[in-house]
Design an enzyme around this catalytic site. Sequence first.
Site, PDB file in Angstrom:
ATOM      1  N   ASP A 134      35.123  56.847  41.127  1.00 42.78           N
ATOM      2  CA  ASP A 134      34.119  56.689  41.336  1.00 42.78           C
ATOM      3  C   ASP A 134      33.263  56.807  41.065  1.00 42.78           C
ATOM      4  O   ASP A 134      31.826  56.710  40.103  1.00 42.78           O
ATOM      5  CB  ASP A 134      33.659  56.602  42.852  1.00 42.78           C
ATOM      6  CG  ASP A 134      34.927  56.288  43.538  1.00 42.78           C
ATOM      7  OD1 ASP A 134      35.445  55.263  43.244  1.00 42.78           O
ATOM      8  OD2 ASP A 134      34.367  56.230  45.125  1.00 42.78           O
ATOM      9  N   ARG A 169      34.382  28.140  33.082  1.00 45.42           N
ATOM     10  CA  ARG A 169      34.128  29.573  33.802  1.00 45.42           C
ATOM     11  C   ARG A 169      33.753  30.180  34.505  1.00 45.42           C
ATOM     12  O   ARG A 169      33.142  30.386  33.356  1.00 45.42           O
ATOM     13  CB  ARG A 169      35.815  29.087  34.990  1.00 45.42           C
ATOM     14  CG  ARG A 169      35.784  27.900  35.556  1.00 45.42           C
ATOM     15  CD  ARG A 169      37.356  28.308  36.667  1.00 45.42           C
ATOM     16  NE  ARG A 169      38.472  27.458  36.623  1.00 45.42           N
ATOM     17  CZ  ARG A 169      39.333  26.816  36.821  1.00 45.42           C
ATOM     18  NH1 ARG A 169      39.844  28.169  36.468  1.00 45.42           N
ATOM     19  NH2 ARG A 169      39.713  25.761  37.699  1.00 45.42           N
ATOM     20  N   ARG A 261      43.129  52.015  40.424  1.00 45.41           N
ATOM     21  CA  ARG A 261      42.988  53.787  40.611  1.00 45.41           C
ATOM     22  C   ARG A 261      44.374  54.322  39.620  1.00 45.41           C
ATOM     23  O   ARG A 261      45.141  54.579  40.312  1.00 45.41           O
ATOM     24  CB  ARG A 261      43.909  53.387  42.370  1.00 45.41           C
ATOM     25  CG  ARG A 261      42.571  53.344  43.175  1.00 45.41           C
ATOM     26  CD  ARG A 261      42.139  54.982  43.840  1.00 45.41           C
ATOM     27  NE  ARG A 261      43.026  55.261  44.534  1.00 45.41           N
ATOM     28  CZ  ARG A 261      41.998  55.434  46.101  1.00 45.41           C
ATOM     29  NH1 ARG A 261      41.428  54.426  46.471  1.00 45.41           N
ATOM     30  NH2 ARG A 261      43.347  55.206  46.585  1.00 45.41           N
TER      31      ARG A 261
END
Length: 328
Positions: A134, A169, A261
């Site tokens: 993070d 898209r 992770r």
Amino acid sequence: MDKDEDCLRSVGILTSGGDAPGMNAAIRAACRTAIKCGMEVYGIQRGFNGLLDADAVRLDFGSVSNIINTGGTILKTARCRGMFSPEGVKRAAQGVKTLGLDAVLVIGGDGSMRGATELSKEGVRVVCIPATIDNDVGSSEYSIGFDSALNTAVEAVDRLRDTNASHGRMSVVEVMGHTSGQLALSCGIAAGAAVVMVPGKKYDIIRDVVQVLKSAKRSGKSHNIIIVAEGVEGGAARIAEVLRALTDDDLRVTILGHIQRGGVPSALDRIRATQMGVHAVKLMTEGTFGRIVAVCGGQISDVGLSEGLRMTKETGRDFYETVAEVSL
Ligand code: F6P
């Protein structure tokens, strides 16, 4: 600064909280530096649980061979609920005594550092290394694992871009980051997102998203990427639902999740982890405890645990403006 000159014979290392690529490189560096300084090194198992259960294994030079290039953590990790209660913290401190450890190196994020703070109040000598994908540890510009997770996220978005381009898209991609937008913003810039949404920022969905997509379409863009940090209320699923109601764009949601992770740590993570591991042990040998190893102004340094835990990190406004600048 907390100076404690008592002789250091034995040090324990633990990894705690979410694993982060590069944790193994930090374990390796700290272990080898400590052995060279004449210490015995113990790998505490499963984060703070290994202290509560007095569960650790002796590490030697060879125990940390061939791990610099591996993700995860050889010591295992956990979010240890036991550390939330005074009894649990006392038991962990007792575990330190039972294991005969003179100091503990804690590798993890803010939550792990809070656990370390509680342990130090019980007289345990601790040093911490920031490690979390993070990158939200306030006291350090950098946390181990961020660069690897970022590269994983960017590579995933590059792949989405191929299929988006083929189908005309749009992708709404959710990246991790807990309550922080660091990973989302960096990914947004590196992956060329049209819009990045981060927690704590107020959005006018028409002005900040729909209008941006419309002008992108007017300027000839056939596909777009929107990066949503997981901390944004409702995440990518809610943003996609709102956009489906407001536009006729063909869109798909991708949640990158724990993929971010895992994997081989990047060179930057290996380098930072190695520098931090060496620095942490040097602090210990000087008799300096209660510190968080930190990157400050690009240099490896350290700050006091309690001061460091009060520090916060702003999600880069400049990064946000950069995305807006180049998205059309
Ligand atoms: O702190 C790292 C992190 O991956 C966050 O980005 C995420 O919110 C959280 O951990 C997920 O935790 P867990 O692995 O316990 O589901």
